[in-house]
Write an enzyme that holds these catalytic residues in place. Structure first.
Site, PDB file in Angstrom:
ATOM      1  N   THR A  83      83.316   4.471  20.532  1.00  0.00           N
ATOM      2  CA  THR A  83      84.379   5.571  19.901  1.00  0.00           C
ATOM      3  C   THR A  83      84.132   5.467  18.468  1.00  0.00           C
ATOM      4  O   THR A  83      83.721   4.465  17.679  1.00  0.00           O
ATOM      5  CB  THR A  83      85.546   5.051  20.226  1.00  0.00           C
ATOM      6  OG1 THR A  83      85.790   5.034  21.497  1.00  0.00           O
ATOM      7  CG2 THR A  83      86.587   5.943  19.684  1.00  0.00           C
ATOM      8  N   SER A 130      83.019   7.800  14.514  1.00  0.00           N
ATOM      9  CA  SER A 130      82.015   8.915  14.011  1.00  0.00           C
ATOM     10  C   SER A 130      80.506   8.735  14.352  1.00  0.00           C
ATOM     11  O   SER A 130      79.828   9.589  14.815  1.00  0.00           O
ATOM     12  CB  SER A 130      82.242   9.235  12.524  1.00  0.00           C
ATOM     13  OG  SER A 130      82.139   8.011  11.895  1.00  0.00           O
ATOM     14  N   LYS A 180      85.534  -4.585  14.983  1.00  0.00           N
ATOM     15  CA  LYS A 180      85.912  -2.892  15.584  1.00  0.00           C
ATOM     16  C   LYS A 180      87.608  -2.729  15.682  1.00  0.00           C
ATOM     17  O   LYS A 180      88.386  -3.587  15.492  1.00  0.00           O
ATOM     18  CB  LYS A 180      85.275  -2.959  16.943  1.00  0.00           C
ATOM     19  CG  LYS A 180      83.699  -3.255  16.941  1.00  0.00           C
ATOM     20  CD  LYS A 180      83.011  -3.176  18.020  1.00  0.00           C
ATOM     21  CE  LYS A 180      83.371  -1.670  18.828  1.00  0.00           C
ATOM     22  NZ  LYS A 180      83.478  -0.596  18.116  1.00  0.00           N
ATOM     23  N   GLU A 225      86.862  -0.452  24.418  1.00  0.00           N
ATOM     24  CA  GLU A 225      85.736  -1.073  23.799  1.00  0.00           C
ATOM     25  C   GLU A 225      85.101  -2.486  24.230  1.00  0.00           C
ATOM     26  O   GLU A 225      83.832  -2.548  24.764  1.00  0.00           O
ATOM     27  CB  GLU A 225      85.243  -0.827  22.000  1.00  0.00           C
ATOM     28  CG  GLU A 225      85.677   0.586  21.689  1.00  0.00           C
ATOM     29  CD  GLU A 225      85.826   0.751  20.310  1.00  0.00           C
ATOM     30  OE1 GLU A 225      86.148  -0.386  19.616  1.00  0.00           O
ATOM     31  OE2 GLU A 225      85.731   1.759  19.729  1.00  0.00           O
ATOM     32  N   LYS A 240      78.374  -1.176   6.445  1.00  0.00           N
ATOM     33  CA  LYS A 240      79.114  -2.403   7.199  1.00  0.00           C
ATOM     34  C   LYS A 240      78.557  -3.779   7.460  1.00  0.00           C
ATOM     35  O   LYS A 240      79.223  -4.506   7.954  1.00  0.00           O
ATOM     36  CB  LYS A 240      78.842  -1.861   8.775  1.00  0.00           C
ATOM     37  CG  LYS A 240      79.405  -0.035   9.015  1.00  0.00           C
ATOM     38  CD  LYS A 240      80.963  -0.039   8.749  1.00  0.00           C
ATOM     39  CE  LYS A 240      81.397   1.661   8.576  1.00  0.00           C
ATOM     40  NZ  LYS A 240      81.346   2.095  10.255  1.00  0.00           N
TER      41      LYS A 240
HETATM   42  C1  5RP Z   1      86.741   2.284  16.951  1.00  0.00           C
HETATM   43  C2  5RP Z   1      85.792   1.421  16.297  1.00  0.00           C
HETATM   44  C3  5RP Z   1      84.545   2.161  15.556  1.00  0.00           C
HETATM   45  O1  5RP Z   1      83.474   1.779  16.219  1.00  0.00           O
HETATM   46  C4  5RP Z   1      84.640   1.757  14.291  1.00  0.00           C
HETATM   47  O2  5RP Z   1      85.736   1.907  13.582  1.00  0.00           O
HETATM   48  C5  5RP Z   1      83.539   2.347  13.536  1.00  0.00           C
HETATM   49  O3  5RP Z   1      83.802   3.777  13.549  1.00  0.00           O
HETATM   50  P1  5RP Z   1      82.732   4.777  12.392  1.00  0.00           P
HETATM   51  O4  5RP Z   1      81.748   4.942  13.270  1.00  0.00           O
HETATM   52  O5  5RP Z   1      83.615   6.135  12.676  1.00  0.00           O
HETATM   53  O6  5RP Z   1      82.599   4.150  11.180  1.00  0.00           O
HETATM   54  O7  5RP Z   1      85.746   0.453  16.679  1.00  0.00           O
HETATM   55  O8  5RP Z   1      87.908   1.642  17.598  1.00  0.00           O
END
Ligand code: 5RP
Length: 219
Positions: A28, A30, A94, A103, A121
Site C-alpha cells: 500500500t 505511492s 511501515k 501489510e 527512506k
Molecule cells: C502504508 C505503508 C507504506 O508502504 C509507506 O507509508 C510508504 O509509502 P510511500 O510508498 O507512499 O512512500 O506502510 O501503510
C-alpha cells in the site's frame, strides 16, 4: 530524478522478482501504486494477487488484475511494498498509510518480502518517522500510557483516521529505536495493540532503493 521518478524506477525493478504463475502480495502507498501499474503490464503472467488494503485492491481490480482473499490461497511467492524508513539490516518502519496490520499479515504469508523505496527512506537508526501502532479503540488511553512506560516516546492519536479493520492508529513520535526487535516485541505485548509498524522480527528479504544514479540492492 525526483522522488516520484525514483519510486517509479524501483517499482519497475521489482518486476524482475515476480515469479510467473504465482500469487503476488501487493502493498500500500505511492510506491506500491507504481508497482501495481507495472504489474498490470504483465498481468497475464501471474495467477493473481493478495492486497494489503482496500485501496490497493481497488487499484488492482481497476487494472483487471485478480485479487484473492488471503484465506483462499495456499501461499504467496513474493510481497512487494514500500516503507517509511529502512535500515541496512532491512528492518523497516511501515504504516504511514495506516495499512500496517494487513501489510504485516500479507508479508508473513509470503516467501519473500521485496521492499521498494526511494533513497530518502534509508536511515542509520529507525525512529525519526513516527512509529504507527494499530489499537483497538476502547484501549486507546491504556495503550498510550503503556507505550510511555514500556518504550518511551510521545504517543499521538492519528486524528480522524480509522483503519480498514475499524481500529485507530497511535503514532509514537520522538522514539529512538536502538533495538528494533525488542521494541516490536514490547509493543506487541501491550494489551489492546493489534500490531505495530516495525518489521524487524521478520525483516524484508531484499531492499531495492531508487537512487539518483540508479537502483541499489541491499540483501
Ligand atoms: C502504508 C505503508 C507504506 O508502504 C509507506 O507509508 C510508504 O509509502 P510511500 O510508498 O507512499 O512512500 O506502510 O501503510
Amino acid at each position: 530524478m525526483n522522488q516520484d521518478e525514483m519510486k517509479q524506477a524501483v517499482a519497475k525493478a521489482a518486476i524482475d522478482y515476480v515469479i510467473p504463475g504465482t500469487i503476488i502480495g501487493v502493498g500500500t502507498g505511492s510506491t506500491a501504486n507504481y508497482f501495481i501499474d507495472e504489474l498490470a503490464k504483465i498481468k497475464g503472467k501471474i495467477e493473481g494477487t493478495v492486497a494489503s488494503s482496500v485501496a490497493s485492491a481497488e487499484r488492482l481490480k481497476a487494472h483487471g488484475i485478480h485479487v484473492f482473499d488471503l484465506n483462499a490461497v495456499d501461499g504467496i511467492s513474493i510481497y512487494v511494498d514500500g516503507a517509511d524508513e529502512a535500515n541496512k539490516h532491512l528492518h523497516l518502519i511501515k504504516g504511514g498509510g495506516g495499512a500496517l496490520t494487513r501489510e504485516k499479515i500479507v508479508a508473513a504469508a509470503s516467501d519473500k518480502f521485496i521492499c521498494i523505496a526511494d533513497e530518502s527512506k534509508l536511515v542509520n537508526r529507525l525512529g525519526r518517522f513516527p512509529l504507527p501502532v494499530e489499537v483497538i479503540p476502547m484501549a486507546r488511553s491504556l495503550v498510550a500510557r503503556e507505550i510511555i512506560k514500556q518504550v518511551g516516546g510521545e504517543p499521538v492519536l492519528r486524528e480522524g483516521f480509522t483503519t480498514d479493520n475499524g481500529n485507530i492508529i497511535i503514532d509514537i513520535h520522538n522514539l529512538d529505536i536502538m533495538e528494533p526487535v525488542k521494541t516490536e516485541q514490547l509493543l506487541n505485548g501491550i494489551t489492546g495493540v493489534v500490531t505495530n509498524g516495525l518489521f524487524a522480527i521478520k525483516p524484508a528479504t531484499v531492499l531495492l532503493l531508487g537512487c539518483q544514479d540508479g537502483i541499489k540492492t541491499i540483501d
